[in-house]
Design a protein around this motif. Sequence first.
Motif, mmCIF file in Angstrom:
data_model
loop_
_atom_site.group_PDB
_atom_site.id
_atom_site.type_symbol
_atom_site.label_atom_id
_atom_site.label_comp_id
_atom_site.label_asym_id
_atom_site.label_seq_id
_atom_site.Cartn_x
_atom_site.Cartn_y
_atom_site.Cartn_z
ATOM 1 N N SER C 173 1.375 -1.458 0.244
ATOM 2 C CA SER C 173 -0.033 -0.060 -0.092
ATOM 3 C C SER C 173 1.170 0.937 -0.073
ATOM 4 N N PRO C 174 0.464 2.048 -0.790
ATOM 5 C CA PRO C 174 -0.998 2.702 -1.463
ATOM 6 C C PRO C 174 -0.875 2.317 -2.320
ATOM 7 N N VAL C 240 4.994 3.197 5.676
ATOM 8 C CA VAL C 240 3.809 3.783 5.227
ATOM 9 C C VAL C 240 2.633 2.471 4.902
ATOM 10 N N ASN C 242 1.419 0.597 6.786
ATOM 11 C CA ASN C 242 0.803 0.292 7.787
ATOM 12 C C ASN C 242 0.221 1.494 8.204
ATOM 13 N N ALA C 243 0.229 2.303 6.933
ATOM 14 C CA ALA C 243 -0.650 3.505 7.591
ATOM 15 C C ALA C 243 -1.671 4.264 6.054
ATOM 16 N N THR C 244 -1.433 3.075 5.634
ATOM 17 C CA THR C 244 -2.936 3.985 3.863
ATOM 18 C C THR C 244 -3.376 3.057 3.437
ATOM 19 N N ALA C 245 -4.404 3.553 2.499
ATOM 20 C CA ALA C 245 -5.333 2.885 2.334
ATOM 21 C C ALA C 245 -4.279 2.264 0.967
#
Lengths: 361, 131, 274
Positions: C173-174, C240, C242-245
């Motif tokens: 991701s992303p 990153v 683990n922090a974005t869709a």
Amino acid sequence: MKKTINIPLGSQHISLLEPVRFKFECENEKIVGVDSDVGFVHRGVEKACTTRFKYDAVGYVVARVCGLCAITHSLSYTVAIEQLLDVEVSKKAKYLRVLLLELDRIHSHMLCLSHTCESAGFEAMFMRIMGDRELIMEIQELLTGNRIQFDYISIGGVNRDISLETAKKIVNSLDIVKQKVLGYIDEFTNNWSLSLKFKGIGALTLDEAYRFNAIGPLARASGLHIDVRNEIEYLPYKELGFKMQTHTDGDINARNIIRLNEILNSLEMCNNILAGVPEGEIVVKSKGKPSGESLVRFEAPRGELMYFVKGNATAMLDRVRIKTPTFSSIPAFSHIFMGENYADAPAILASFDPCLSCTAK
Amino acid sequence: MFTSLFKALTNLFKKPQTIDYPVTPIEKDKDYRGLIEYGEESCIYCMKCEKACPPGAILFVKTDTPSENEKNKKGLKYNYNPYLCIYCGECVRACPKPEEALWQSNKKPEVAVRGDNVNSDWFELEKLHKS
Amino acid sequence: MIEMLLIFLAPIIGGFVYGFERIVRARMQNRQGPPLLQPFYDMLKLIDKQAFIVNPYHSILGIMHFFTLWVVVAFIILGQNLLYVIFLHLLSTIFLILAGFSVKSIYSHIGSNRELLAMIAYEPILIMLAVAFFMINGSFDISAIRENPSSIFPLILLFLAFLMVIPIKLKKSPFDATEAHQEIVGGVEVEFSGVFFEFLYMAKWLEYFFVYSLLVLFAGNNLIFAIVLALFTFLVVNLVDNATARIKMNHLIKIVVTIGLTLGMLNLIGLAYV
């Protein structure tokens, strides 16, 4: 040469919790036609309630129609039978029933939110919400002895009492959950990738919601002010601080915000209940056999649930009819998909919160 | 996005929330709904538990070796199937002597698969009970 | 001699990196994670399963994708021409896309479509990277680049553009719309089964090797800086992730082309005139 391709979101798919089949006709990943099929989990519950089980055991049978709204089914059936037998439930039992109903609503909404994030590709948020949901499951285990199928309600009242130290533990856990939910509201509104995925997608306007008879959080997100908790008398919602939450956009983001606000409102109601549980006994004995017809409606986490019970003064009932909320929302589902991108279809489906075990009883 | 990033960074240094079950055993609360247990000496053979059970997991069947209890006039024996039981506790609430003859413990039931054929004796008992 | 050993063990080293990354990702999500040797346990299980051959071209193209990628990694270790390495990597991706189009499954076609679109977005950045290294070091050879001092300061904008390409290659991701397992059930990988899927799985391990070897070229002959750079990038990419869709293909192309390509162009113009 055909211009459209058929993409199935088939009965077995990674992003589905329960089997449902949609066939999309797409031109280059843009959906132009929808064909749906439910009914893969049909077990014949309504027939079993009138042939194999006596009227006092049917309360346990209908609780197993659905895993997430089990207690709402059990409560609706019991209230319908209590109306036929003329039993007056004590105030303490009513308060305990509302407490469990609201705890059930909190954990069902958390499951729906985490599933929507997972279908959008954000697995870290999915794990985080599921980890915090464990606090609610532990409270439910302290209160009733089991994490999901409570078997807590019987004809005349509830099965177990609540002690003072249990109430204190529950209040502490609910405070922790409230801080975490405030963190989720912050994350859902400010993350740029979730905004690209959720804002403006899967919208249902107010006119369409009225025409397609949408219920539950789906309708409230479009601006329609309907909620069964506002309209019933036999549970004390108004004095416990119930507030209806609405939004105007109608897209996926609006439904998520509504669910988060409903969780906050339910937490407030649970705190009000635990602050002053009235005295009384928890169960009242009932006599006789049910005869006549009765109809009740309750607010499950997904919308309005209706039960119709008909008895003829014997131990076996004549007819039990269940109308589940997801079944009424299927026309609205099929309409929203038109014109959207196929890549958004799993996220839109997860934001409706479909419970297919309820639909195909 | 930056709150999620910060949270992911701090999670690296904390203990995980998951438990290594079944290598690490879990203690169940004393009110957990577990197996139903029977005390034969205090039973008065009123058969209320058999009538109250929703799935029919308690059966009293005639047997050739009845117990020495004086209330056992028809020579019956108590049979319980932990795989049919739904652990609702209706039998305990229907029993006239709930702590001495029938009570609910907090033990978890055993796990079985279809190949173990744990219910073949039970189907024989059901046929005997009907006749 | 040591290079031959490294080439032969390249998939195994890639497997260890992949297994370690799964543990790091699980710890960031507050869970325990699989054991370190999990990719090799998966390999043993896949060999046991029934392999279903849809048509012979599909399986052969899948195996060719793996071997071409192994040849790419071998060339990097032996220090050959950088431009040749990048084009050979393009060929291995094309094998995968052709394998996706050669079956009649709809998910395979959509996955190959998306892979092709993503390739249009990131190939120019890799070619600009090779040109920039030529302008600083005077030759395309990787062995020459490795003997010169670190060139990260003149190439800082290209380093940032390369950081945007890494999630596309490693399917994180992303930018992991090419293998979106909740939407198109794995894309190109859905029709491979049994030991043929094992070849695709090992190709994923070799991608890690390829991307991190290109990354340490920025460090030149400074070994400590290379290790620090690799660890830093590993941590940032996983954070990153683990922090974005996951964002859609049209947004992916817009973001990568507008930001990545402009940064690369600015850097090349700056190198030419300064």
